[in-house]
Design a protein around this motif. Structure first.
Motif, PDB file in Angstrom:
ATOM      1  N   UNK A   1     -19.187   6.419  16.786  1.00  0.00           N
ATOM      2  CA  UNK A   1     -20.057   5.129  17.536  1.00  0.00           C
ATOM      3  C   UNK A   1     -20.745   4.285  16.745  1.00  0.00           C
ATOM      4  N   UNK A   2     -20.072   3.303  16.191  1.00  0.00           N
ATOM      5  CA  UNK A   2     -21.049   1.806  16.057  1.00  0.00           C
ATOM      6  C   UNK A   2     -20.650   0.747  16.492  1.00  0.00           C
ATOM      7  N   UNK A   3     -21.710  -0.001  17.378  1.00  0.00           N
ATOM      8  CA  UNK A   3     -21.406  -1.468  17.379  1.00  0.00           C
ATOM      9  C   UNK A   3     -22.400  -2.142  16.189  1.00  0.00           C
ATOM     10  N   UNK A   4     -23.032  -3.192  15.751  1.00  0.00           N
ATOM     11  CA  UNK A   4     -23.862  -3.582  15.202  1.00  0.00           C
ATOM     12  C   UNK A   4     -23.946  -5.673  15.109  1.00  0.00           C
ATOM     13  N   UNK A   5     -22.693  -5.602  15.869  1.00  0.00           N
ATOM     14  CA  UNK A   5     -22.425  -7.151  16.205  1.00  0.00           C
ATOM     15  C   UNK A   5     -21.344  -8.312  15.268  1.00  0.00           C
ATOM     16  N   UNK A   6     -21.280  -7.078  14.290  1.00  0.00           N
ATOM     17  CA  UNK A   6     -20.176  -7.813  13.543  1.00  0.00           C
ATOM     18  C   UNK A   6     -19.455  -7.272  13.455  1.00  0.00           C
ATOM     19  N   UNK A   7     -19.204  -5.783  14.050  1.00  0.00           N
ATOM     20  CA  UNK A   7     -18.161  -4.664  13.985  1.00  0.00           C
ATOM     21  C   UNK A   7     -18.263  -3.727  14.736  1.00  0.00           C
ATOM     22  N   UNK A   8     -17.349  -3.171  14.839  1.00  0.00           N
ATOM     23  CA  UNK A   8     -16.993  -1.621  15.691  1.00  0.00           C
ATOM     24  C   UNK A   8     -16.337  -1.146  15.709  1.00  0.00           C
ATOM     25  N   UNK A   9     -16.641   0.367  15.275  1.00  0.00           N
ATOM     26  CA  UNK A   9     -16.453   1.838  14.309  1.00  0.00           C
ATOM     27  C   UNK A   9     -15.943   2.458  16.286  1.00  0.00           C
TER      28      UNK A   9
ATOM     29  N   UNK B   1     -20.628  11.366   6.423  1.00  0.00           N
ATOM     30  CA  UNK B   1     -20.468  10.426   6.086  1.00  0.00           C
ATOM     31  C   UNK B   1     -18.894   9.806   6.804  1.00  0.00           C
ATOM     32  N   UNK B   2     -19.382   8.576   7.740  1.00  0.00           N
ATOM     33  CA  UNK B   2     -17.889   8.001   8.213  1.00  0.00           C
ATOM     34  C   UNK B   2     -17.949   7.025   8.185  1.00  0.00           C
ATOM     35  N   UNK B   3     -16.466   6.510   7.735  1.00  0.00           N
ATOM     36  CA  UNK B   3     -15.994   5.790   7.486  1.00  0.00           C
ATOM     37  C   UNK B   3     -16.236   4.207   8.589  1.00  0.00           C
ATOM     38  N   UNK B   4     -16.486   2.964   8.177  1.00  0.00           N
ATOM     39  CA  UNK B   4     -16.854   1.910   9.644  1.00  0.00           C
ATOM     40  C   UNK B   4     -15.911   1.009   8.702  1.00  0.00           C
ATOM     41  N   UNK B   5     -15.809   0.259  10.677  1.00  0.00           N
ATOM     42  CA  UNK B   5     -14.382  -0.524  10.980  1.00  0.00           C
ATOM     43  C   UNK B   5     -14.599  -2.147   9.587  1.00  0.00           C
TER      44      UNK B   5
END
Length: 214
Positions: free
Chosen positions: A142-150, A188-192
């Motif tokens: 789970x990662x949200x950085x303002x530009x994309x969400x995984x 090593x996770x892939x981001x959207x």
């Protein structure tokens, strides 16, 4: 993730079909994680490297838990599989600027194949044991950085575990146990966005559980 869980269940059930000396164990407990270094390569926001402080929060939903199946090949030696639902949250106010969410709370899951050594009734009714093994990490990233969400489950890399504890029988089939359990996962996770997130995470847990022998 459904395929991974199906594989886990299959691996847990298969030993029971092959041998009468099988032990199914279920456990929970207090789980934590030290800080880890994170490397993010994101084509939308650029590269970022930082150290992240983690919290386990093992009793928050979904709680920390584990299930294992062990086939005892002799009174002292066993092999089996172990699925553990570890989890890590960022410590309060520790996320770098620009990150809204970064966590593995629906599971920093590990699935390992383990070997065990036990000493039956070595200390009164207690049976000490140690174990360890290797496998894979299957976290919910789970990662949200303002530009994309995984947001989703991924197979992110190798994992390892090590265990030391003791069990005590309640009757012919049931026993209780307490143990220390450590895990390591290299992720090593892939981001959207098309980028990647890399981090190696250790967890430490004090478990209590119950086992059924058949």
């Amino acid at each position: 993730m459904n395929r991974a869980l199906a594989l886990c269940i299959g691996l847990l059930v298969a030993p029971a079909l092959a041998s009468a000396e099988v032990q199914l164990s279920f456990y929970g407990g207090a789980q934590s994680a030290p800080d880890s270094d994170i490397s993010i390569r994101d084509p939308l926001i650029g590269d970022d490297d930082f150290s992240q402080a983690w919290e386990g929060r093992p009793f928050d939903a979904p709680p920390y838990y584990g299930i294992r199946a062990t086939q005892w090949r002799s009174p002292s030696f066993g092999i089996g599989v172990d699925f553990t639902h570890n989890k890590v949250y960022p410590a309060d106010d520790s996320l770098p600027a620009g990150y809204e969410v970064l966590e593995f709370t629906d599971g920093l899951n590990t699935l390992t194949v383990n070997a065990y050594r036990r000493w039956t009734d070595a200390i009164g009714n207690f049976t000490p044991y140690v174990g360890g093994g290797i496998g894979v990490s299957l976290p919910h990233v789970e990662l949200t950085n303002g530009a994309s969400e995984t947001f989703g489950y991924q197979l992110t890399g190798p994992a390892a575990t090590w265990i030391a504890g003791a069990s005590m029988p309640l009757n012919e089939n049931w026993s209780v146990f307490g143990e220390y359990k450590g895990t390591f996962s290299s992720n090593t996770a892939d981001l959207e966005s098309g980028g990647t997130l890399e981090t190696d995470i250790f967890t430490n847990a004090l478990n209590v559980g119950v086992s059924f022998d058949f």
